[in-house]
Design a protein around this motif. Structure first.
Motif, PDB file in Angstrom:
ATOM      1  N   ILE A   1       9.851 -13.920   6.073  1.00 64.40           N
ATOM      2  CA  ILE A   1       8.979 -12.931   6.077  1.00 64.40           C
ATOM      3  C   ILE A   1       9.691 -11.684   6.371  1.00 64.40           C
ATOM      4  O   ILE A   1      10.823 -11.520   6.770  1.00 64.40           O
ATOM      5  N   GLU A   2       9.118 -10.481   5.439  1.00 60.54           N
ATOM      6  CA  GLU A   2       9.745  -9.206   5.507  1.00 60.54           C
ATOM      7  C   GLU A   2       8.934  -8.339   5.260  1.00 60.54           C
ATOM      8  O   GLU A   2       7.608  -8.504   4.526  1.00 60.54           O
ATOM      9  N   GLY A   3       9.316  -7.007   5.356  1.00 60.53           N
ATOM     10  CA  GLY A   3       8.313  -5.826   4.992  1.00 60.53           C
ATOM     11  C   GLY A   3       9.081  -4.648   5.462  1.00 60.53           C
ATOM     12  O   GLY A   3       9.853  -4.262   6.182  1.00 60.53           O
ATOM     13  N   GLU A   4       8.135  -3.412   5.129  1.00 58.54           N
ATOM     14  CA  GLU A   4       8.690  -2.201   5.571  1.00 58.54           C
ATOM     15  C   GLU A   4       7.024  -1.450   5.764  1.00 58.54           C
ATOM     16  O   GLU A   4       6.090  -1.787   5.124  1.00 58.54           O
ATOM     17  N   ARG A   5       7.319  -0.480   6.599  1.00 54.91           N
ATOM     18  CA  ARG A   5       5.966   0.352   7.089  1.00 54.91           C
ATOM     19  C   ARG A   5       6.311   1.793   7.669  1.00 54.91           C
ATOM     20  O   ARG A   5       7.312   1.755   8.184  1.00 54.91           O
ATOM     21  N   ASP A   6       5.595   2.738   7.053  1.00 57.38           N
ATOM     22  CA  ASP A   6       5.880   4.203   7.386  1.00 57.38           C
ATOM     23  C   ASP A   6       5.342   4.260   8.879  1.00 57.38           C
ATOM     24  O   ASP A   6       4.324   4.129   9.405  1.00 57.38           O
ATOM     25  N   LEU A   7       6.216   4.997  10.009  1.00 62.62           N
ATOM     26  CA  LEU A   7       5.660   5.073  11.117  1.00 62.62           C
ATOM     27  C   LEU A   7       5.180   6.554  11.317  1.00 62.62           C
ATOM     28  O   LEU A   7       4.324   6.896  12.126  1.00 62.62           O
ATOM     29  N   ALA A   8       5.732   7.455  10.668  1.00 64.81           N
ATOM     30  CA  ALA A   8       5.444   8.984  10.786  1.00 64.81           C
ATOM     31  C   ALA A   8       6.065   9.344   9.414  1.00 64.81           C
ATOM     32  O   ALA A   8       6.734   8.864   8.527  1.00 64.81           O
ATOM     33  N   PRO A   9       5.615  10.692   9.311  1.00 69.84           N
ATOM     34  CA  PRO A   9       6.151  11.231   7.814  1.00 69.84           C
ATOM     35  C   PRO A   9       7.659  10.965   7.571  1.00 69.84           C
ATOM     36  O   PRO A   9       7.788  11.172   6.289  1.00 69.84           O
ATOM     37  N   SER A  10       8.512  11.073   8.395  1.00 67.51           N
ATOM     38  CA  SER A  10       9.888  11.118   8.016  1.00 67.51           C
ATOM     39  C   SER A  10      10.477   9.732   8.544  1.00 67.51           C
ATOM     40  O   SER A  10      11.674   9.773   8.449  1.00 67.51           O
ATOM     41  N   TRP A  11       9.876   8.814   9.095  1.00 72.54           N
ATOM     42  CA  TRP A  11      10.211   7.588   9.731  1.00 72.54           C
ATOM     43  C   TRP A  11       9.577   6.427   8.961  1.00 72.54           C
ATOM     44  O   TRP A  11       8.355   6.204   8.815  1.00 72.54           O
TER      45      TRP A  11
ATOM     46  N   SER B   1       0.929  -1.261  -0.128  1.00 71.24           N
ATOM     47  CA  SER B   1      -0.150   0.185   0.101  1.00 71.24           C
ATOM     48  C   SER B   1       0.894   1.067   0.027  1.00 71.24           C
ATOM     49  O   SER B   1       2.294   1.113  -0.129  1.00 71.24           O
ATOM     50  N   ALA B   2       0.238   2.439   0.007  1.00 76.55           N
ATOM     51  CA  ALA B   2       1.020   3.639  -0.039  1.00 76.55           C
ATOM     52  C   ALA B   2       1.808   3.733   1.416  1.00 76.55           C
ATOM     53  O   ALA B   2       3.086   4.486   1.275  1.00 76.55           O
ATOM     54  N   SER B   3       1.508   3.146   2.487  1.00 77.00           N
ATOM     55  CA  SER B   3       2.364   3.280   3.589  1.00 77.00           C
ATOM     56  C   SER B   3       3.275   1.997   4.090  1.00 77.00           C
ATOM     57  O   SER B   3       4.128   1.990   4.813  1.00 77.00           O
ATOM     58  N   GLY B   4       3.319   0.921   3.072  1.00 75.40           N
ATOM     59  CA  GLY B   4       4.289   0.009   3.225  1.00 75.40           C
ATOM     60  C   GLY B   4       3.847  -1.303   2.344  1.00 75.40           C
ATOM     61  O   GLY B   4       3.176  -1.333   1.645  1.00 75.40           O
ATOM     62  N   TRP B   5       4.552  -2.303   2.948  1.00 74.75           N
ATOM     63  CA  TRP B   5       4.595  -3.688   2.236  1.00 74.75           C
ATOM     64  C   TRP B   5       4.869  -4.934   3.243  1.00 74.75           C
ATOM     65  O   TRP B   5       5.736  -4.669   3.979  1.00 74.75           O
TER      66      TRP B   5
END
Length: 230
Positions: free
Chosen positions: A132-142, A94-98
């Motif tokens: 298993i792996e992924g990324e996600r936005d925590l805040a606008p710059s994090w 999605s726009a915030s992560g994968w």
């Protein structure tokens, strides 16, 4: 092998510094310390079937060459290994992560000097690998991410958690924690990461350095990671 650690990292982390699972990616890099080294190259490609609403299958192909030391039955043993793997996974984005989970086959050929007949990681071996792996936005710059993998039959694991802060484009900085090992040797590491990815570019470079902990073989480590989307 410490199964509780693997379970915690599998559940708590979902991340890697690569990119969204919908990309075609070429990845390469390496890491070096006094008691261990690791180099790799790999491809991540779309899998069979369509990708809808950010969901679909992905393929991963990987080769690596690595070495490490440990205290075995004959004393100090130096291990050198070549590995190759192929895996099929399912990812969401999605726009915030994968996030992606995958299962595949791994082949490893480990040479020990001197030979250690009691070692689990020894000679030519096949195993099933789970990742298993992924990324996600925590805040606008994090942004936070993680990756955790376990190979059955070879009793080996590798896990990393990473938190990055975006600075003025194209720069990011952050920190990472790594845990890896097998029946013979376990290690952890903590370090800093600098990422460079020009705006709208297809490539990225990460430089990292920190400290690695392994019994009597503690020491500094450094590494370089390269990614290219195509």
């Amino acid at each position: 092998m410490k199964p509780l650690l693997v379970i915690i990292l599998l559940a708590a982390s979902v991340a890697s510094s690569a990119a969204s699972a919908q990309d075609r990616l070429f990845l390469a890099g390496g890491e070096y310390s006094d008691a261990a080294y690791y180099t790799y190259s790999g491809l991540i490609l779309p899998g069979p079937g369509p990708r809808e609403n950010g969901r679909g299958f992905v393929q991963r192909y990987w080769v690596d060459w690595f070495g490490y030391e440990y205290e075995g039955a004959p004393g100090l043993v130096e291990a050198e290994a070549f590995g190759a793997e192929a895996a099929l996974g399912y990812g969401v984005s999605s726009a915030s992560g994968w996030a992606t989970i995958s299962v595949g086959a791994r082949y490893t050929d480990t040479d020990l000097t001197p030979d250690d007949p009691q070692a689990t990681a020894r000679g030519r071996q096949w195993g099933a690998k789970f990742q298993i792996e992924g990324e996600r936005d925590l805040a606008p710059s994090w942004r936070a991410g993680g990756i955790a993998a376990y190979t059955a039959g070879q009793d080996s694991y590798w896990a990393r958690a990473r938190v990055m802060r975006r600075l003025v484009a194209p720069h990011s900085v952050g920190a990472e924690f790594i845990a890896n090992g097998n029946t013979e040797a376990d290690a952890t590491a903590a370090g800093l990461v600098y990422a460079f990815q020009p705006s709208a570019s297809r490539w990225s470079v990460n430089v990292k350095a920190g400290y690695r902990f392994q019994d009597e073989a503690d020491g500094a480590y450094g590494g370089l990671e390269f990614g290219y989307a195509f």
